[in-house]
Design an enzyme around this catalytic site. Structure first.
Site, PDB file in Angstrom:
ATOM      1  N   SER B 319       0.848  -1.208   0.000  1.00  0.00           N
ATOM      2  CA  SER B 319       0.000   0.000   0.000  1.00  0.00           C
ATOM      3  C   SER B 319       0.875   1.246   0.000  1.00  0.00           C
ATOM      4  O   SER B 319       0.514   2.267  -0.592  1.00  0.00           O
ATOM      5  CB  SER B 319      -0.955   0.003   1.187  1.00  0.00           C
ATOM      6  OG  SER B 319      -0.307   0.464   2.350  1.00  0.00           O
ATOM      7  N   TRP B 322       1.900   1.680  -3.474  1.00  0.00           N
ATOM      8  CA  TRP B 322       0.749   2.175  -4.240  1.00  0.00           C
ATOM      9  C   TRP B 322       0.703   3.706  -4.193  1.00  0.00           C
ATOM     10  O   TRP B 322       0.371   4.364  -5.180  1.00  0.00           O
ATOM     11  CB  TRP B 322      -0.539   1.588  -3.648  1.00  0.00           C
ATOM     12  CG  TRP B 322      -1.806   2.091  -4.286  1.00  0.00           C
ATOM     13  CD1 TRP B 322      -2.463   1.551  -5.345  1.00  0.00           C
ATOM     14  CD2 TRP B 322      -2.571   3.247  -3.909  1.00  0.00           C
ATOM     15  NE1 TRP B 322      -3.573   2.290  -5.653  1.00  0.00           N
ATOM     16  CE2 TRP B 322      -3.666   3.338  -4.781  1.00  0.00           C
ATOM     17  CE3 TRP B 322      -2.433   4.203  -2.911  1.00  0.00           C
ATOM     18  CZ2 TRP B 322      -4.625   4.342  -4.687  1.00  0.00           C
ATOM     19  CZ3 TRP B 322      -3.384   5.215  -2.816  1.00  0.00           C
ATOM     20  CH2 TRP B 322      -4.459   5.274  -3.695  1.00  0.00           C
ATOM     21  N   HIS B 323       1.052   4.258  -3.025  1.00  0.00           N
ATOM     22  CA  HIS B 323       0.968   5.708  -2.876  1.00  0.00           C
ATOM     23  C   HIS B 323       1.989   6.430  -3.738  1.00  0.00           C
ATOM     24  O   HIS B 323       1.716   7.530  -4.221  1.00  0.00           O
ATOM     25  CB  HIS B 323       1.161   6.106  -1.408  1.00  0.00           C
ATOM     26  CG  HIS B 323      -0.054   5.901  -0.581  1.00  0.00           C
ATOM     27  ND1 HIS B 323      -0.357   4.685  -0.024  1.00  0.00           N
ATOM     28  CD2 HIS B 323      -1.051   6.743  -0.245  1.00  0.00           C
ATOM     29  CE1 HIS B 323      -1.506   4.801   0.638  1.00  0.00           C
ATOM     30  NE2 HIS B 323      -1.945   6.028   0.518  1.00  0.00           N
ATOM     31  N   GLY B 324       3.153   5.867  -3.907  1.00  0.00           N
ATOM     32  CA  GLY B 324       4.131   6.582  -4.721  1.00  0.00           C
ATOM     33  C   GLY B 324       5.365   5.762  -4.987  1.00  0.00           C
ATOM     34  O   GLY B 324       5.703   4.847  -4.226  1.00  0.00           O
ATOM     35  N   PHE B 473      -1.523  10.411  -6.635  1.00  0.00           N
ATOM     36  CA  PHE B 473      -1.393   8.949  -6.596  1.00  0.00           C
ATOM     37  C   PHE B 473      -2.243   8.308  -7.682  1.00  0.00           C
ATOM     38  O   PHE B 473      -2.360   7.143  -7.781  1.00  0.00           O
ATOM     39  CB  PHE B 473      -1.786   8.411  -5.224  1.00  0.00           C
ATOM     40  CG  PHE B 473      -1.030   9.085  -4.108  1.00  0.00           C
ATOM     41  CD1 PHE B 473       0.342   9.308  -4.234  1.00  0.00           C
ATOM     42  CD2 PHE B 473      -1.658   9.531  -2.978  1.00  0.00           C
ATOM     43  CE1 PHE B 473       1.048   9.944  -3.238  1.00  0.00           C
ATOM     44  CE2 PHE B 473      -0.963  10.168  -1.961  1.00  0.00           C
ATOM     45  CZ  PHE B 473       0.391  10.375  -2.092  1.00  0.00           C
TER      46      PHE B 473
END
Lengths: 326, 473
Positions: B319, B322-324, B473
Site C-alpha cells: 500500500s 501504491w501511494h508513490g 497517486f
C-alpha cells in the site's frame, strides 16, 4: 419529473433561498464590521503595505523576502546615509511581489535609492505562488475602491478577486484574528523593520537545501522588469545578498538565472552571503535570518559601504528629498 | 478541475440540474460525457490511457464470464497484467530505472536506459484498482459481466470518484446506474451536508495546516525537534482532512444524484489502536488489499501465524508503494505494517483483555498510536529517505530550539483553531452522536450550523491551497 419530484425541488429551492438570504445578511454584516476595524486601525503589517503602495515618501526603499524584513534596519540606513528609509521586505515573497509593489509605487513616487535583496531561492515556484497569495491578501480589501489594485488583482489572482466581489468576508479572509486581537509589533513605527531576537541554531551547520525544488522561469522576467523599470526612472538600484549561516555555496539555479541580467544592465551587486564578518551563530535567529544583533551589524556595514560608494560615484543620491516623511 | 474550485461548483450545479431534468434512459450518457469532460480538464491526452484499460477490461469481463477452466484465468491475468503494466509503466518505470542505475553503479556499469519524462495520469492508481476489482469479481462469480459498454465505462469513470476514489466495487455501484433516481429533498440535503463538511475539512483544516507544514518541511534542516514534531502532527491532520475532505465531496455529490458510494474514512484520528486507526483510514483501499491480496494469501497460509503476520507487513508495504514510487512511501508502508504486527503480538501476549473497555486504555490507545503514526508519516512527507531520517533524528533527539510559529504567528494560531474545531466535531460524532448541529431537529440550530460552517470557510478557509494531495497517486 413527476409532480412529487417537482414539490421536492420547490421545497429545496425555497430553503436554499432562505439560506442564501441569511448568508448574504451575515456576510455583509460581519464583512462591514471587519471593514470598519480594518479602516479604523489596520494591523501594522497591512499599514506598512498600504504606506508603500499609497503614500510612499521615503528616499530609500528596501525590497526582498523575510531576509529583508528581519535583516535590514531602516533607521541604521537612514542615520548613515542621511536619507529617509523604509523596509518594504515581506515574508514568503520574492521578486514578483517586489516588482508589483514597485511598479505601483513608482506611479506616485520616485525614491532615490532602491536596495533589492535576492535569495538563493528567488525563482523557486512556490515562492511565486506565495507572493501572489500575499499580494491577494493585502490588495483584495481595496479592490472596490482602488482601480489599480483591481487591475493587478484581475491579472495575478482573478479567482480571488471574483470570490471577493461575491463575498465581503472573502475580502478579509484570514485577517479576522489580527483585526480583532491587534498585534504588539508595530512594524510601521520601525519603518518597516521587523526585528527577531535570540538564536535557535543548534548543532552542525547545515548544507543549503534546494533538492526537489521546481523553478518558475517567469521570475526572471519579473526581475528584468524590476531592473529596467527603475533604470528608466533613473532610480539608483543596488542588488544585495544578505548573510547566511549554512555551509558555503557559490551559486544556485536561481542565482545562475539572475546573474546574467545583473551583468547585462550593469547593476551594482553586493554579495555578503558568506562574508566572514557575519558568519557568527550569535548573529542569526535561524540559518537564514539575521537576528536583531546581526541585523544591526549587517545594516551598519552595508549602509557604510553604500555611503562610500555613493559619495564616490553617485553623490546626488545622498541629497535628501524634501517630501520625505520625518 | 479541482473540487475546491469555482469551476467545479459550476460544473456540479450544471451536471446535477441536467441529470434531474433528463429522462432516466439518457442519464448514464450525461454522466459519462461529463465524467470525460471532468477528466480531460486535467490533461486531455490521458483519456486515451483510461479508454484503453476500459476497453480491455470490458472485454476481459465478458470473456471471463463466457469461458471456463484455464481460459477464465487467462483472461483474468490478461486484464490484471494490462492494468498493472500501465500503472507500472507510468508510475514505477523511472523509480525502477533509477534503482537499477544505482545498482549498476555499484559494479561500475552505466545504465543505458534513460528515465522517461511525462506527467503521471491523474488518479491512475485509483481507476486501475477499481477496474481490477471488476474483473476479479467477475472471475469470482460475484458480479455479472457488464454488457453495456457505456455503463461499464461509467463504472470506471464516474466523475465523483474518478481521480481519488473511493475505489468502488462493481457490486455496489453498477446496479445503481440502472436504477431510476428521483429528486428527493432529504437525500439531496444529506448529500450537500456531506459536501459542506468535506469543503470545511479541505479549505479550513487541510490547506491551512499545509501552509505551516510546507514551510517547516521545506526547511527541515533549520528547525528544532519540537517544530518538526509539531509539523508532523499537523501533517497527520492535514492529510486526513485533505483526503477525507475529497472523499466527502465525492460521496456527497454522488449522493445528491442518488448514488451511494462506499464510506472511505471513519474518524481515524480517534481510532483506539493502530489496527483500529487503519480500519478507519482509506477504507476502500485497505479493503481492496484485504479482499484481493491478503485473503487469498491467508487462505494458503492455513493459520501459520508467522506467515499471516508477515502478510500484514507485505500488504502495508504494497500500500505504501501504491501511494508513490519512492522508497519513502515503501518505508512508510512497511513501518505501518510493522506497528500493527507489534501491536497484535502485544495484545495477545501482554495486555489483559479484562481492561479492554477501561477509559484510560482507550485514551492511551488513541494517543500513543497517533503520536507514533505522526512520526511514521515523516517518511510519507519527506522528499527523500535521507531527509526522512534526518527529520526523525531531529525529532527523536529533541534537537533544541524554540517552536517555530512563523512571523507573524497568525497562521499558526489559525492552525490550532482549525484542529480544535476538527477534533470537537469528530469527538461529538464519535462519542456523543445525540448532539447534532447541522442535523439538529431545531431549524434555528440547523440553519445556524450551516451558516457557521460557511462563514468560517469564508473567513479562514484557504482558497488557493492547490490540488488534493491524493491526486498525485
Amino acid at each position: 419529473m413527476t409532480r412529487e419530484e417537482i414539490n421536492h425541488v420547490v421545497r429545496f429551492l425555497k430553503k436554499l433561498s432562505i439560506l442564501a438570504v441569511l448568508l448574504f445578511i451575515f456576510d455583509r454584516g460581519i464583512g462591514l464590521f471587519l471593514q470598519y476595524l480594518y479602516e479604523k486601525d489596520p494591523p501594522p503589517d497591512i499599514k506598512a503595505f498600504n504606506h508603500v503602495m499609497n503614500t510612499p515618501q521615503e528616499d530609500v526603499y528596501i525590497f526582498g523576502s523575510s531576509k529583508v524584513a528581519h535583516g535590514y534596519v531602516s533607521n541604521v540606513f537612514a542615520d548613515t546615509l542621511g536619507l529617509t528609509c523604509f523596509n518594504a521586505g515581506r515574508e514568503q515573497t520574492n521578486i514578483l511581489y517586489a516588482d508589483v509593489v514597485m511598479s505601483e509605487m513608482l506611479r506616485k513616487h520616485s525614491p532615490k535609492l532602491v536596495i533589492l535583496d535576492i535569495t538563493a531561492k528567488e525563482t523557486v515556484a512556490h515562492n511565486m505562488e506565495a507572493s501572489k497569495l500575499i499580494l491577494a491578501n493585502l490588495m483584495i480589501p481595496h479592490i472596490n475602491t482602488d482601480t489599480s489594485f483591481l487591475r493587478i488583482g484581475k491579472k495575478l489572482f482573478p479567482k480571488e478577486v471574483f470570490a471577493a466581489q461575491l463575498s465581503m468576508l472573502q475580502r478579509y479572509n484570514s485577517q479576522v484574528l489580527p483585526l480583532l486581537l491587534g498585534t504588539k509589533k508595530n512594524r510601521f513605527e520601525e519603518n518597516g523593520y521587523l526585528p527577531v531576537h535570540g538564536t535557535k541554531i543548534e548543532g552542525e551547520i547545515p548544507a543549503f537545501q534546494d533538492k526537489g525544488e521546481s523553478y518558475d522561469s517567469t521570475a526572471k522576467d519579473y526581475f528584468e522588469h524590476f531592473v529596467t523599470m527603475l533604470q528608466a526612472k533613473n532610480v539608483k538600484l543596488v542588488i544585495t545578498q544578505s548573510p547566511y549561516y549554512v555551509q558555503k555555496f557559490t551559486t544556485s539555479p536561481s542565482l545562475a538565472a539572475l546573474m546574467p541580467i545583473i551583468k547585462k544592465y550593469n547593476v551594482e551587486y553586493l554579495d555578503y552571503s558568506f562574508d566572514p564578518e557575519f558568519f557568527r551563530k550569535d548573529y542569526f535567529y535561524d540559518n537564514v535570518h539575521l537576528n536583531d544583533k546581526g541585523a544591526h551589524a549587517f545594516s551598519a556595514r552595508l549602509a557604510s559601504d553604500l555611503k562610500k560608494d555613493l559619495e564616490k560615484n553617485d553623490p546626488s543620491v545622498l541629497t535628501k528629498s524634501q517630501t520625505a516623511r520625518q | 478541475m479541482l473540487f475546491n474550485s469555482l469551476a467545479f461548483v459550476g460544473f456540479f450545479i450544471i451536471v446535477t440540474s441536467l441529470f434531474f431534468l433528463l429522462p432516466h434512459k439518457y442519464r448514464w450518457l450525461l454522466l459519462l460525457m461529463s465524467s470525460c469532460y471532468f477528466y480531460m480538464s486535467f490533461l486531455p491526452i490521458y483519456i486515451l490511457v483510461l479508454g484503453f484499460t476500459i476497453v480491455i477490461d470490458y472485454f476481459a469481463g465478458i470473456f471471463i464470464e463466457k469461458s471456463e477452466g484455464r481460459k477464465r484465468k487467462l483472461f483474468l491475468w490478461l486484464s490484471i497484467i494490462t492494468n498493472v503494466g500501465i500503472l507500472g509503466f507510468f508510475k514505477y518505470f523511472n523509480f525502477i530505472n533509477d534503482n537499477i542505475t544505482v545498482l549498476l553503479k555499484l559494479f561500475n556499469f552505466t545504465n543505458p536506459v534513460q528515465d522517461l519524462s511525462f506527467i503521471l495520469p491523474i488518479g491512475l492508481s485509483f481507476h486501475t484498482f477499481q477496474a481490477m476489482s471488476y474483473t476479479i469479481e467477475v472471475y469470482r462469480g460475484n458480479q455479472k459481466s457488464e454488457r453495456n459498454f457505456g455503463i461499464y465505462a461509467l463504472y470506471v469513470m464516474f466523475y465523483p470518484q474518478l481521480v481519488a476514489g473511493p475505489i468502488e466495487r462493481p457490486q455496489n455501484i453498477i446496479h445503481q446506474f440502472y436504477e431510476p433516481k428521483k429528486f428527493e429533498y432529504d437525500r439531496v440535503v444529506i448529500g450537500l451536508k456531506i459536501m459542506l463538511w468535506g469543503f470545511f475539512k479541505k479549505l479550513v483544516v487541510a490547506d491551512r495546516l499545509g501552509i505551516y507544514v510546507n514551510t517547516v518541511f521545506s526547511n527541515s534542516y533549520h528547525h528544532s525537534g519540537l517544530t518538526l514534531f509539531t509539523a508532523s502532527m499537523f501533517f497527520y491532520a492535514q492529510i486526513y482532512c485533505d483526503f477525507s475532505g475529497y472523499s466527502d465531496i465525492a460521496i456527497g455529490s454522488a449522493k445528491v444524484m442518488g448514488y451511494n458510494l462506499m464510506e472511505n474514512f471513519r474518524r481515524p484520528l480517534l481510532g483506539t489502536s493502530f489496527a483500529d486507526k487503519w480500519y478507519r483510514w482509506h477504507i476502500s483501499l485497505y479493503t481492496w488489499f484485504r479482499d484481493y491480496v491478503y485473503t487469498p494469501l491467508a487462505r494458503k497460509a492455513r493459520r501459520n501465524r508467522f506467515k499471516l503476520l508477515s502478510y500484514v507487513v507485505l500488504i502495508f508495504t504494497l500500500s505504501g508503494l501504491w501511494h508513490g514510487a519512492n522508497w519513502t512511501y515503501i518505508l512508510w508502508g512497511f513501518s505501518a505494517g510493522l506497528s500493527i504486527v507489534v501491536e497484535r503480538i502485544y495484545q495477545d501476549k501482554v495486555r489483559p483483555h479484562k481492561y479492554i473497555n477501561r477509559w484510560w486504555l482507550r485514551f492511551f490507545g488513541t494517543i500513543i498510536p497517533a503520536i507514533i503514526g505522526c512520526i511514521m508519516l515523516v517518511f510519507f512527507r519527506a522528499p527523500t529517505v535521507g531527509d526522512a531520517f534526518h527529520i526523525l533524528g531531529s525529532i527523536l533527539s529533541f534537537k533544541g530550539g524554540n517552536l517555530f510559529k512563523g512571523t507573524p504567528p497568525i497562521n499558526f494560531y489559525y492552525c490550532i483553531i482549525a484542529i480544535c474545531m476538527l477534533f470537537t466535531v469528530e469527538v461529538i460524532q464519535e462519542y456523543y452522536p445525540k448532539i447534532k448541529l447541522i442535523n439538529n431537529n431545531s431549524v434555528v440550530i440547523r440553519y445556524g450550523g450551516y451558516l457557521l460552517a460557511i462563514l468560517i470557510i469564508l473567513m479562514i478557509g484557504v482558497f488557493n491551497g492547490g490540488q488534493f494531495i491524493y491526486f498525485q497517486f
